[in-house]
Write a protein that holds these residues in place. Structure first.
Motif, PDB file in Angstrom:
ATOM      1  N   TRP A 158      34.243  33.710  48.967  1.00 29.29           N
ATOM      2  CA  TRP A 158      34.842  35.066  48.587  1.00 29.29           C
ATOM      3  C   TRP A 158      33.995  36.025  48.391  1.00 29.29           C
ATOM      4  O   TRP A 158      34.400  37.258  48.337  1.00 29.29           O
ATOM      5  CB  TRP A 158      35.647  34.680  47.423  1.00 29.29           C
ATOM      6  N   ASN A 170      38.622  39.256  46.353  1.00 25.55           N
ATOM      7  CA  ASN A 170      39.412  39.773  44.165  1.00 25.55           C
ATOM      8  C   ASN A 170      39.245  38.405  43.340  1.00 25.55           C
ATOM      9  O   ASN A 170      39.910  37.271  44.519  1.00 25.55           O
ATOM     10  CB  ASN A 170      40.424  40.564  44.285  1.00 25.55           C
ATOM     11  N   SER A 221      33.252  42.492  45.630  1.00 22.85           N
ATOM     12  CA  SER A 221      34.932  42.272  44.726  1.00 22.85           C
ATOM     13  C   SER A 221      34.733  42.281  43.413  1.00 22.85           C
ATOM     14  O   SER A 221      34.077  43.023  42.803  1.00 22.85           O
ATOM     15  CB  SER A 221      34.090  39.753  44.286  1.00 22.85           C
TER      16      SER A 221
END
Length: 289
Positions: A102, A108, A201
């Motif tokens: 991610w 996020n 992120s």
């Protein structure tokens, strides 16, 4: 006889300084002696020096990144009570702590729940695990960061401030919904979300669900745009549990006195004697009546 090795050692030390290899500079002598004694091939000797140099570089880098992350002390995954938050999968959290999937995509992580439910602890623990794996993280209260960005805007340095934040793979915004409704504040916050969208992120902790974020962004269009960017690539945890602090306080009040684990045989004997006396008094009173 000894002059040449001393000169060579000094020259080697200077060269290692120039090459920025401080660990090899300090250990090569001991390793060379061990290699001569045990008959190491040159390749093993070189590999051993390189491994120690890289390991020490990793240690120093993690140390620097921990210092700059400003993570709350003592918030680790080992001491997080997963059993108190049954809707959170420990396996999923551990997978997130690797960061590869991610963070590389600029996705996020959003943690919802009432105060005291462990959101900040979990967010800090994930941040710590990511730093230990080589990622760069910054933990901050949302209101503090917004104020710094406002100052940067007034000083015409907002672009520079955003660029400095861009070096962090993960920005942890704690207490997201606690910021005020001031238009200037919400504007810089929205700019931050937009600047990191699909690039870097965010990890957000918030007490209110998205439906109440009009308290954060007074402009409905801005609220919709911010939420859209945050959830497009996001993992969302809803930690709807009773406050851990409240549970702990109630347990302290309910458990007044010496815990059973510390009860001694003498105490138990006293309790039994008192109970026998109470039973005798009750029996006497019953016979009189």
């Amino acid at each position: 006889m000894n002059a040449t090795p001393m000169i060579d050692a000094q020259r080697l030390s200077l060269m290692l300084n120039e090459l920025r290899l401080p660990t090899i500079k300090h250990i090569w002598g001991d390793f060379a002696a061990q290699a001569d004694k045990e008959g190491w091939p040159a390749s093993r000797f070189l590999a051993a020096l390189a491994e120690h140099e890289l390991a020490e570089r990793d240690r120093r880098r993690i140390e620097r990144h921990l210092a700059e992350a400003h993570l709350p002390a003592g918030k680790t995954l080992d001491c997080f009570a997963f059993d108190a938050v049954p809707m959170i999968s420990k396996a999923q959290v551990m997978a997130l702590c690797a960061g590869d999937g991610w963070l590389e995509q600029g996705a996020n992580l959003i943690l919802f729940g009432p105060p005291g439910g462990g959101k900040t602890h979990l967010a800090a623990a994930i941040g710590l695990a990511l730093v230990e794996r080589g990622w760069r993280v910054l933990f901050t209260r949302t209101s503090d960061l917004v104020q710094r960005l406002q100052v940067a805007r007034r000083e015409l340095a907002l672009e520079s401030a955003m660029a400095k934040l861009d070096k962090y793979h993960l920005l942890v915004l704690d207490d997201f919904a606690y910021i005020s409704r001031d238009q200037a504040e919400t504007s810089v916050l929205f700019e931050l979300i937009s600047a990191r969208y699909e690039r870097r992120s965010l990890l957000i902790t918030a007490n209110q669900p998205f439906g109440e974020w009009n308290r954060v962004f007074p402009d409905p269009a801005m609220t919709l745009a911010a939420v859209d960017r945050l959830v497009h690539h996001a993992t969302i945890f809803e930690m709807n549990v009773e406050s851990y602090r409240r549970r702990t306080a109630q347990a302290r009040r309910a458990g007044a006195g010496r815990p059973a684990a510390y009860t001694t045989p003498k105490v138990l004997e006293t309790i039994r004697d008192n109970q026998d006396e109470n039973d005798e008094l009750a029996s006497d009173n019953l016979n009189r009546h």
